[in-house]
Design a protein around this motif. Structure first.
Motif, PDB file in Angstrom:
ATOM      1  N   ASP A 218       0.808  -1.225   0.000  1.00 57.04           N
ATOM      2  CA  ASP A 218       0.000   0.000   0.000  1.00 57.04           C
ATOM      3  C   ASP A 218       0.840   1.274   0.000  1.00 57.04           C
ATOM      4  N   SER A 219       2.170   1.128   0.050  1.00 59.33           N
ATOM      5  CA  SER A 219       2.990   2.326   0.204  1.00 59.33           C
ATOM      6  C   SER A 219       4.320   2.151  -0.519  1.00 59.33           C
ATOM      7  N   HIS A 220       4.302   2.383  -1.826  1.00 62.83           N
ATOM      8  CA  HIS A 220       5.530   2.288  -2.617  1.00 62.83           C
ATOM      9  C   HIS A 220       6.097   3.689  -2.787  1.00 62.83           C
ATOM     10  N   PRO A 221       7.251   3.973  -2.184  1.00 61.30           N
ATOM     11  CA  PRO A 221       7.768   5.345  -2.223  1.00 61.30           C
ATOM     12  C   PRO A 221       8.208   5.767  -3.616  1.00 61.30           C
ATOM     13  N   ARG A 222       8.115   7.063  -3.862  1.00 65.05           N
ATOM     14  CA  ARG A 222       8.522   7.601  -5.164  1.00 65.05           C
ATOM     15  C   ARG A 222      10.022   7.415  -5.355  1.00 65.05           C
ATOM     16  N   SER A 223      10.441   7.399  -6.586  1.00 64.46           N
ATOM     17  CA  SER A 223      11.869   7.313  -6.953  1.00 64.46           C
ATOM     18  C   SER A 223      12.542   6.054  -6.419  1.00 64.46           C
ATOM     19  N   THR A 224      11.762   4.984  -6.273  1.00 66.03           N
ATOM     20  CA  THR A 224      12.341   3.707  -5.855  1.00 66.03           C
ATOM     21  C   THR A 224      11.831   2.590  -6.750  1.00 66.03           C
ATOM     22  N   VAL A 225      12.561   1.482  -6.736  1.00 63.49           N
ATOM     23  CA  VAL A 225      12.194   0.306  -7.522  1.00 63.49           C
ATOM     24  C   VAL A 225      12.315  -0.926  -6.637  1.00 63.49           C
ATOM     25  N   LYS A 226      11.312  -1.799  -6.713  1.00 65.49           N
ATOM     26  CA  LYS A 226      11.349  -3.076  -5.996  1.00 65.49           C
ATOM     27  C   LYS A 226      11.934  -4.143  -6.911  1.00 65.49           C
ATOM     28  N   VAL A 227      12.936  -4.862  -6.418  1.00 61.19           N
ATOM     29  CA  VAL A 227      13.574  -5.918  -7.205  1.00 61.19           C
ATOM     30  C   VAL A 227      13.627  -7.186  -6.364  1.00 61.19           C
ATOM     31  N   HIS A 228      13.232  -8.293  -6.950  1.00 64.54           N
ATOM     32  CA  HIS A 228      13.237  -9.563  -6.223  1.00 64.54           C
ATOM     33  C   HIS A 228      14.649 -10.122  -6.101  1.00 64.54           C
ATOM     34  N   ILE A 229      14.911 -10.752  -4.970  1.00 66.07           N
ATOM     35  CA  ILE A 229      16.199 -11.392  -4.720  1.00 66.07           C
ATOM     36  C   ILE A 229      16.015 -12.906  -4.846  1.00 66.07           C
ATOM     37  N   THR A 230      16.779 -13.508  -5.741  1.00 66.86           N
ATOM     38  CA  THR A 230      16.603 -14.945  -5.982  1.00 66.86           C
ATOM     39  C   THR A 230      17.810 -15.771  -5.558  1.00 66.86           C
ATOM     40  N   ASP A 231      18.912 -15.121  -5.264  1.00 68.11           N
ATOM     41  CA  ASP A 231      20.119 -15.874  -4.936  1.00 68.11           C
ATOM     42  C   ASP A 231      20.873 -15.204  -3.795  1.00 68.11           C
ATOM     43  N   PRO A 232      20.574 -15.600  -2.532  1.00 68.49           N
ATOM     44  CA  PRO A 232      19.526 -16.549  -2.134  1.00 68.49           C
ATOM     45  C   PRO A 232      18.230 -15.807  -1.882  1.00 68.49           C
ATOM     46  N   GLU A 233      17.141 -16.536  -1.736  1.00 68.85           N
ATOM     47  CA  GLU A 233      15.880 -15.916  -1.333  1.00 68.85           C
ATOM     48  C   GLU A 233      15.939 -15.644   0.171  1.00 68.85           C
ATOM     49  N   VAL A 234      15.631 -14.407   0.554  1.00 68.29           N
ATOM     50  CA  VAL A 234      15.661 -14.022   1.971  1.00 68.29           C
ATOM     51  C   VAL A 234      14.229 -14.008   2.491  1.00 68.29           C
ATOM     52  N   THR A 235      13.956 -14.757   3.547  1.00 68.51           N
ATOM     53  CA  THR A 235      12.596 -14.863   4.079  1.00 68.51           C
ATOM     54  C   THR A 235      12.616 -14.802   5.603  1.00 68.51           C
ATOM     55  N   ARG A 236      11.440 -14.631   6.151  1.00 71.62           N
ATOM     56  CA  ARG A 236      11.256 -14.776   7.596  1.00 71.62           C
ATOM     57  C   ARG A 236       9.887 -15.396   7.833  1.00 71.62           C
ATOM     58  N   SER A 237       9.754 -16.108   8.940  1.00 68.93           N
ATOM     59  CA  SER A 237       8.445 -16.606   9.344  1.00 68.93           C
ATOM     60  C   SER A 237       7.692 -15.488  10.054  1.00 68.93           C
ATOM     61  N   VAL A 238       6.384 -15.464   9.859  1.00 69.13           N
ATOM     62  CA  VAL A 238       5.513 -14.505  10.553  1.00 69.13           C
ATOM     63  C   VAL A 238       4.448 -15.301  11.304  1.00 69.13           C
ATOM     64  N   GLY A 239       4.217 -14.918  12.543  1.00 69.07           N
ATOM     65  CA  GLY A 239       3.239 -15.685  13.307  1.00 69.07           C
ATOM     66  C   GLY A 239       2.774 -14.979  14.562  1.00 69.07           C
ATOM     67  N   ILE A 240       2.172 -15.765  15.440  1.00 64.27           N
ATOM     68  CA  ILE A 240       1.589 -15.266  16.682  1.00 64.27           C
ATOM     69  C   ILE A 240       2.373 -15.835  17.854  1.00 64.27           C
ATOM     70  N   ILE A 241       2.546 -15.013  18.874  1.00 68.59           N
ATOM     71  CA  ILE A 241       3.047 -15.535  20.142  1.00 68.59           C
ATOM     72  C   ILE A 241       2.037 -15.197  21.242  1.00 68.59           C
ATOM     73  N   ILE A 242       1.856 -16.166  22.134  1.00 69.64           N
ATOM     74  CA  ILE A 242       0.981 -15.985  23.294  1.00 69.64           C
ATOM     75  C   ILE A 242       1.706 -16.556  24.505  1.00 69.64           C
ATOM     76  N   PRO A 243       1.297 -16.191  25.712  1.00 74.59           N
ATOM     77  CA  PRO A 243       1.970 -16.731  26.902  1.00 74.59           C
ATOM     78  C   PRO A 243       1.685 -18.209  27.089  1.00 74.59           C
ATOM     79  N   LYS A 244       2.677 -18.945  27.488  1.00 73.56           N
ATOM     80  CA  LYS A 244       2.508 -20.379  27.725  1.00 73.56           C
ATOM     81  C   LYS A 244       2.014 -20.659  29.143  1.00 73.56           C
ATOM     82  N   GLU A 245       2.291 -19.728  30.056  1.00 76.05           N
ATOM     83  CA  GLU A 245       2.016 -19.992  31.474  1.00 76.05           C
ATOM     84  C   GLU A 245       0.702 -19.403  31.968  1.00 76.05           C
ATOM     85  N   ARG A 246      -0.091 -18.797  31.089  1.00 77.44           N
ATOM     86  CA  ARG A 246      -1.410 -18.311  31.516  1.00 77.44           C
ATOM     87  C   ARG A 246      -2.383 -18.449  30.352  1.00 77.44           C
ATOM     88  N   GLU A 247      -3.630 -18.640  30.698  1.00 79.03           N
ATOM     89  CA  GLU A 247      -4.682 -18.835  29.701  1.00 79.03           C
ATOM     90  C   GLU A 247      -5.079 -17.505  29.080  1.00 79.03           C
TER      91      GLU A 247
END
Length: 301
Positions: A248-277
């Motif tokens: 939703d927010s591509h800044p002016r005067s910039t270009v997005k380029v995909h990286i294939t060697d290597p592909e850089v990723t991260r996991s996205v998820g949820i964390i909740i407390p284990k010791e309380r409901e």
């Protein structure tokens, strides 16, 4: 010991000033001073060192503060649990998120959730990766959506929702801006715009570069995603950021380029407390998040 005394004590400890605490509590300064005095008399110890108009916690005062903060949190949670037991559709969810989730991921999820549960309220807390993990453990927030998902955290339960790809964001006049894809090593000689030390997104980029045989030359730093984009837009360097932050927010005067060697990723998820409901309304949103992204994953397949 009264709850009011505890609340006054915590406010004075936070502000280190009785008058400021009284103003925040909307009571007379004398009332605050009297309650603190009564509390100290009851406990038989001095909780504060007086320094003119200012006060500072004594060593035992600091210990007492941590216990009282936990006690107030337990009381607040109990009140919320009773309220939500009566009607989970009217509860409040305290959710944390980093700046990289602020523009698209979290607003999208909350918008869809509120279509089904319009009376549920949200308290949104933005923070760094390490702040969010600590805040879930100590009860400041109930749920955090972040990436990468922490592993082997004894006090946290983690659920991976999806894998997120990083892309290179380059100034439009960069010599690689016309490429559809590049290898990370092609940016070896470039200056980078990254988050400051201690931010997880910086660690991801630096580690990816190290694995490709170089250390990024960091010319400028930004405290959030929009600042990073702005610095790249000004031609001050290149960066690697999660692709979803550009939807939703591509800044002016910039270009997005995909990286294939290597592909850089991260996991996205949820964390909740284990010791309380989780409270009922929190469970409602937690289960919604898992089902929402499971459905999207099935659709993408």
């Amino acid at each position: 010991m009264e709850l009011r005394q505890i609340q006054y004590f915590i406010e004075v400890a936070k502000r280190e000033h009785v008058t400021d605490a009284a103003n925040m509590l909307h009571v007379a300064q004398s009332a605050v001073s009297r309650q603190i005095f009564n509390l100290e008399q009851e406990l038989g110890v001095e909780l504060f060192i007086r320094e003119g108009r200012n006060v500072k916690l004594t060593p035992i005062g600091r210990v007492f503060l941590e216990h009282m903060k936990e006690a107030v949190q337990v009381i607040d949670n109990a009140k919320r649990e009773v309220e939500e037991f009566l009607d989970p559709e009217r509860g409040t969810i305290r959710i944390g998120f980093p700046s990289s989730m602020a523009n698209y991921t979290l607003p999208t999820v909350i918008s869809v959730f509120r279509e089904k549960h319009p009376l549920v309220k949200f308290k949104l807390i933005q923070g760094t990766y390490h702040y969010l993990t600590d805040a879930v453990v100590n009860g400041e927030i109930d749920i955090a959506v972040l990436g990468p998902v922490p592993k082997d955290e004894k006090k946290l339960k983690s659920v991976v929702l999806f894998q997120e790809r990083f892309v290179a964001l380059l100034p439009s006049n960069h010599h690689l801006s016309g490429n559809r894809t590049i290898s990370l090593s092609q940016l070896r000689e470039d200056q980078f715009v990254l988050f400051p030390n201690g931010f997880i997104l910086r660690e991801i980029v630096v580690n990816a570069c190290k694995q490709n045989g170089f250390l990024p030359d960091v010319s400028f730093e930004g405290q959030d995603i929009d600042a990073i984009k702005g610095l790249v837009s000004a031609g001050l360097g290149v960066t690697l950021i999660p692709e979803i932050t550009l939807i939703d927010s591509h800044p002016r005067s910039t270009v997005k380029v995909h990286i294939t060697d290597p592909e850089v990723t991260r996991s996205v998820g949820i964390i909740i407390p284990k010791e309380r409901e989780l409270l009922p309304t929190e469970k409602l949103f937690y289960n919604f998040l898992k089902n929402f992204f499971a459905m999207l994953g099935g659709f993408n397949k």
